[in-house]
Design a protein around this motif. Sequence first.
Motif, mmCIF file in Angstrom:
data_model
loop_
_atom_site.group_PDB
_atom_site.id
_atom_site.type_symbol
_atom_site.label_atom_id
_atom_site.label_comp_id
_atom_site.label_asym_id
_atom_site.label_seq_id
_atom_site.Cartn_x
_atom_site.Cartn_y
_atom_site.Cartn_z
ATOM 1 N N THR A 281 0.868 -1.172 0.000
ATOM 2 C CA THR A 281 0.000 0.000 0.000
ATOM 3 C C THR A 281 0.907 1.225 0.000
ATOM 4 O OG1 THR A 281 -0.126 0.280 2.412
ATOM 5 C CG2 THR A 281 -1.710 -1.251 1.403
ATOM 6 N N ASP A 282 0.312 2.396 0.050
ATOM 7 C CA ASP A 282 1.111 3.625 0.101
ATOM 8 C C ASP A 282 1.943 3.705 1.373
ATOM 9 O OD1 ASP A 282 0.110 4.412 -2.306
ATOM 10 O OD2 ASP A 282 -1.356 5.812 -1.471
ATOM 11 N N LYS A 283 1.447 3.092 2.475
ATOM 12 C CA LYS A 283 2.093 3.253 3.775
ATOM 13 C C LYS A 283 2.875 2.048 4.265
ATOM 14 C CE LYS A 283 -1.269 6.593 5.211
ATOM 15 N NZ LYS A 283 -0.896 7.716 5.995
ATOM 16 N N GLU A 284 2.678 0.872 3.639
ATOM 17 C CA GLU A 284 3.345 -0.323 4.162
ATOM 18 C C GLU A 284 3.437 -1.435 3.128
ATOM 19 O OE1 GLU A 284 0.705 -0.954 7.416
ATOM 20 O OE2 GLU A 284 -0.691 -2.150 6.233
ATOM 21 N N ILE A 285 4.295 -2.388 3.444
ATOM 22 C CA ILE A 285 4.375 -3.642 2.695
ATOM 23 C C ILE A 285 3.985 -4.736 3.676
ATOM 24 C CG2 ILE A 285 5.938 -5.269 1.564
ATOM 25 C CD1 ILE A 285 7.544 -2.840 0.574
ATOM 26 N N VAL B 43 4.047 -6.793 8.994
ATOM 27 C CA VAL B 43 3.719 -5.470 8.465
ATOM 28 C C VAL B 43 5.003 -4.656 8.490
ATOM 29 C CG1 VAL B 43 2.331 -3.395 8.761
ATOM 30 C CG2 VAL B 43 1.346 -5.640 9.278
ATOM 31 N N LEU B 44 5.439 -4.246 7.315
ATOM 32 C CA LEU B 44 6.678 -3.489 7.151
ATOM 33 C C LEU B 44 6.307 -2.060 6.767
ATOM 34 C CD1 LEU B 44 8.398 -6.184 4.900
ATOM 35 C CD2 LEU B 44 8.575 -5.995 7.372
ATOM 36 N N PRO B 45 6.216 -1.159 7.752
ATOM 37 C CA PRO B 45 5.830 0.224 7.450
ATOM 38 C C PRO B 45 6.904 0.932 6.626
ATOM 39 C CG PRO B 45 5.721 -0.221 9.815
ATOM 40 C CD PRO B 45 6.419 -1.374 9.176
ATOM 41 N N LYS B 46 6.457 1.775 5.725
ATOM 42 C CA LYS B 46 7.390 2.575 4.933
ATOM 43 C C LYS B 46 7.784 3.817 5.725
ATOM 44 C CE LYS B 46 5.544 1.191 0.459
ATOM 45 N NZ LYS B 46 4.901 1.685 -0.782
ATOM 46 N N VAL B 47 9.001 4.269 5.494
ATOM 47 C CA VAL B 47 9.437 5.516 6.129
ATOM 48 C C VAL B 47 8.615 6.664 5.552
ATOM 49 C CG1 VAL B 47 11.773 4.759 6.703
ATOM 50 C CG2 VAL B 47 11.334 5.817 4.500
ATOM 51 N N ILE C 135 11.811 0.880 4.101
ATOM 52 C CA ILE C 135 11.166 0.242 5.247
ATOM 53 C C ILE C 135 11.650 0.878 6.547
ATOM 54 C CG2 ILE C 135 10.851 -1.935 6.504
ATOM 55 C CD1 ILE C 135 9.511 -1.834 3.723
ATOM 56 N N ASP C 136 10.690 1.239 7.407
ATOM 57 C CA ASP C 136 11.013 1.746 8.739
ATOM 58 C C ASP C 136 11.219 0.527 9.640
ATOM 59 O OD1 ASP C 136 11.213 2.893 11.235
ATOM 60 O OD2 ASP C 136 9.461 4.190 10.991
ATOM 61 N N GLN C 137 12.453 0.082 9.766
ATOM 62 C CA GLN C 137 12.765 -1.169 10.451
ATOM 63 C C GLN C 137 12.402 -1.158 11.931
ATOM 64 O OE1 GLN C 137 16.779 -2.357 9.534
ATOM 65 N NE2 GLN C 137 16.429 -2.236 7.335
ATOM 66 N N SER C 138 12.315 -0.011 12.547
ATOM 67 C CA SER C 138 11.988 0.066 13.979
ATOM 68 C C SER C 138 10.506 -0.161 14.254
ATOM 69 C CB SER C 138 12.417 1.425 14.539
ATOM 70 O OG SER C 138 11.655 2.458 13.944
ATOM 71 N N ARG C 139 9.670 -0.156 13.222
ATOM 72 C CA ARG C 139 8.223 -0.300 13.411
ATOM 73 C C ARG C 139 7.649 -1.579 12.815
ATOM 74 N NH1 ARG C 139 6.343 4.651 10.636
ATOM 75 N NH2 ARG C 139 4.449 3.417 10.526
#
Length: 133
Positions: free
Chosen positions: A37-41, A117-121, A100-104
């Motif tokens: 999606t726009d916000k996550e993988i 859920v891999l949130p995008k930065v 990918i924002d690895q901390s989230r």
Amino acid sequence: MSETRELQVREKQEVNVPAEQTRPGLVFSPLVDIFETDKEIVLLADMPGVSTDNLDVDLRENILTLSAEVVSGKGENEQDILKEYAVGKFYRQFTLSEVIDQSRIEAKLTNGVLRLVLPKVEKATPRKISITS
């Protein structure tokens, strides 16, 4: 025009590793589906028979590693009549990009399916740029 893909069901596949194994037993590569999606993988990994106690999700140097072990459900005094379900280890790795924002990262195991859920930065999230005159 959008492209449609038919879902192909596959059996568990044993990992073919070029290096020598140091432990006995079968090692399987879990089947995955990946959505964006726009916000996550979102990554779904099929790991039937795996419990949270036998699952490890590890992140080191941008490499996400999934490893788990499936143990036999056979009781102590039970003998095999038919054995189609293979037990062993699951193992698969993914290289994460800088989007990918690895901390989230979040992980949840439900009914043998691991959902990551891999949130995008924030800077990787698409946005509309306003134009001033």
